[in-house]
Motif scaffolding. Sequence first.
Motif, short mmCIF file in Angstrom:
data_model
loop_
_atom_site.label_atom_id
_atom_site.label_comp_id
_atom_site.label_asym_id
_atom_site.label_seq_id
_atom_site.Cartn_x
_atom_site.Cartn_y
_atom_site.Cartn_z
N VAL A 63 0.82 -1.21 0.00
CA VAL A 63 0.00 0.00 0.00
C VAL A 63 0.86 1.27 0.00
O VAL A 63 0.71 2.14 -0.84
N CYS A 64 1.80 1.35 0.94
CA CYS A 64 2.61 2.59 1.01
C CYS A 64 4.01 2.40 0.43
O CYS A 64 4.77 3.36 0.31
N GLY A 65 4.36 1.18 0.08
CA GLY A 65 5.64 0.96 -0.60
C GLY A 65 6.85 1.00 0.31
O GLY A 65 7.98 1.05 -0.17
N LYS A 66 6.63 0.99 1.61
CA LYS A 66 7.76 1.02 2.52
C LYS A 66 8.09 -0.38 3.05
O LYS A 66 7.27 -1.29 2.95
N THR A 67 9.27 -0.49 3.61
CA THR A 67 9.64 -1.76 4.23
C THR A 67 9.72 -1.57 5.74
O THR A 67 9.88 -0.45 6.23
N TYR A 68 9.62 -2.69 6.45
CA TYR A 68 9.66 -2.62 7.91
C TYR A 68 10.12 -3.96 8.48
O TYR A 68 10.13 -4.98 7.78
N GLY A 69 10.52 -3.96 9.74
CA GLY A 69 10.97 -5.17 10.41
C GLY A 69 9.80 -6.10 10.71
O GLY A 69 8.85 -5.72 11.39
N THR A 70 9.88 -7.31 10.18
CA THR A 70 8.77 -8.26 10.31
C THR A 70 8.59 -8.76 11.74
O THR A 70 7.46 -8.93 12.21
N VAL A 71 9.70 -8.98 12.42
CA VAL A 71 9.63 -9.56 13.76
C VAL A 71 8.87 -8.63 14.72
O VAL A 71 8.04 -9.07 15.51
N GLU A 72 9.13 -7.34 14.60
CA GLU A 72 8.49 -6.38 15.51
C GLU A 72 7.02 -6.16 15.16
O GLU A 72 6.19 -5.91 16.02
N ASN A 73 6.70 -6.21 13.85
CA ASN A 73 5.39 -5.76 13.41
C ASN A 73 4.49 -6.82 12.81
O ASN A 73 3.31 -6.56 12.56
N GLY A 74 5.02 -7.98 12.52
CA GLY A 74 4.20 -9.04 11.94
C GLY A 74 3.69 -8.66 10.55
O GLY A 74 4.43 -8.11 9.75
#
Length: 114
Positions: free
Chosen positions: A76-87
């Motif tokens: 949706v927003c095209g960003k990446t993030y840490g999977t472990v913290e945010n699922g």
Amino acid sequence: MHELGIVFHVIKRLENLAAEQNLQQIQSVTLELGEVSGVVPEFLEDGWKWAVKKSPIMENAALKIETLPAVSFCNVCGKTYGTVENGKTCPHCKSEDTVLQTGNEMNIKEIEAC
Ligand SMILES: [Zn+2]
């Protein structure tokens, strides 16, 4: 046990490689392990210690494990993030339309041999 299957798979690959390249002894192997691959490094190490004894070319090979961080991509927003913290939920826009980008892999990164 999942980990033992991986150990056998890795050893088989290395034995083939050793045969191709005429290596005498493999001294160490570095594996890259994704953070959410579901593989438990401790089990992998235990299985390794037991399995290498059965392979003359590998019997002294040390196993090094490097963990690769899990990263997800938000559609949706095209960003990446840490999977472990945010699922599965994007922390930037709260969307759940996300895909795992890295973190599920298991690669043989490096081999030391003589
Ligand atoms: Zn997002």
